[in-house]
Design an enzyme around this catalytic site. Sequence first.
Site, PDB file in Angstrom:
ATOM      1  CE  LYS A  25      -2.179   1.933   3.877  1.00 37.64           C
ATOM      2  NZ  LYS A  25      -2.037   3.026   2.898  1.00 37.64           N
ATOM      3  CE1 TYR A  81       3.480   3.009   2.413  1.00 38.81           C
ATOM      4  CE2 TYR A  81       3.545   3.244   4.796  1.00 38.81           C
ATOM      5  CZ  TYR A  81       2.895   2.845   3.642  1.00 38.81           C
ATOM      6  OH  TYR A  81       1.638   2.268   3.728  1.00 38.81           O
ATOM      7  CG  ASN A  87      -4.976   4.472   1.188  1.00 35.64           C
ATOM      8  OD1 ASN A  87      -4.475   3.949   2.180  1.00 35.64           O
ATOM      9  ND2 ASN A  87      -4.308   4.648   0.074  1.00 35.64           N
ATOM     10  CG  HIS A  99       0.564  -1.744   1.678  1.00 32.46           C
ATOM     11  ND1 HIS A  99       1.202  -0.826   0.880  1.00 32.46           N
ATOM     12  CD2 HIS A  99       1.251  -2.913   1.548  1.00 32.46           C
ATOM     13  CE1 HIS A  99       2.243  -1.412   0.292  1.00 32.46           C
ATOM     14  NE2 HIS A  99       2.292  -2.684   0.684  1.00 32.46           N
ATOM     15  CD  GLU A 151       5.530  -4.050   0.387  1.00 31.96           C
ATOM     16  OE1 GLU A 151       5.796  -3.041  -0.290  1.00 31.96           O
ATOM     17  OE2 GLU A 151       4.406  -4.592   0.356  1.00 31.96           O
TER      18      GLU A 151
END
Length: 138
Positions: free
Chosen positions: A10, A50, A113, A116, A127
């Site tokens: 991320k 998302y 965080n 993913h 994805e």
Amino acid sequence: MSNRTFTIIKPEVVAKGFEGKVLDAFSERGFRVVALKKTQFSLEQASRFYAIHKDRPFFQGLLKYITSSPVVVAILEKENAVQDFRKLIGSTNPAEAEEGTIRKKFGSNIEQNAVHGSDSDENAQIEGSYFFSLFEQY
Ligand code: GDP
């Protein structure tokens, strides 16, 4: 049981230049890179990726965050990839993640965080196909 999963390293990790350390941690745990690239999510891509969270209070913040700067996306391969990768990355909230997990080590908070990981074989396939054609998977 599938042997592939999809991951995003991320924005905050890539911004710090730590994507190599995170990729190392994946390979140390037996994940092989099938496809890899640096990219930046458009708002449209992020909304679609998302979409399941579109009614959650954090959705707009999540879109802003994930589109904010480049990410690294990858398809990874290992026996039991989806489950083993979720174990390796740890809980969504880094504060609750187990010692030794990627989110514990590199994550900042429940939004930022670090990584993913797909939550099912079906989503791993979907994805991965957003970012890589079959000719880009080795
Ligand atoms: P994951 O499967 O562990 O990534 O968790 P989810 O699918 O539930 O959430 C997707 C992403 O949305 C997470 O990885 C976080 O970046 C973000 N997120 C999840 N829950 C929250 C929350 O309560 N607040 C905020 N700000 N972001 C969240």
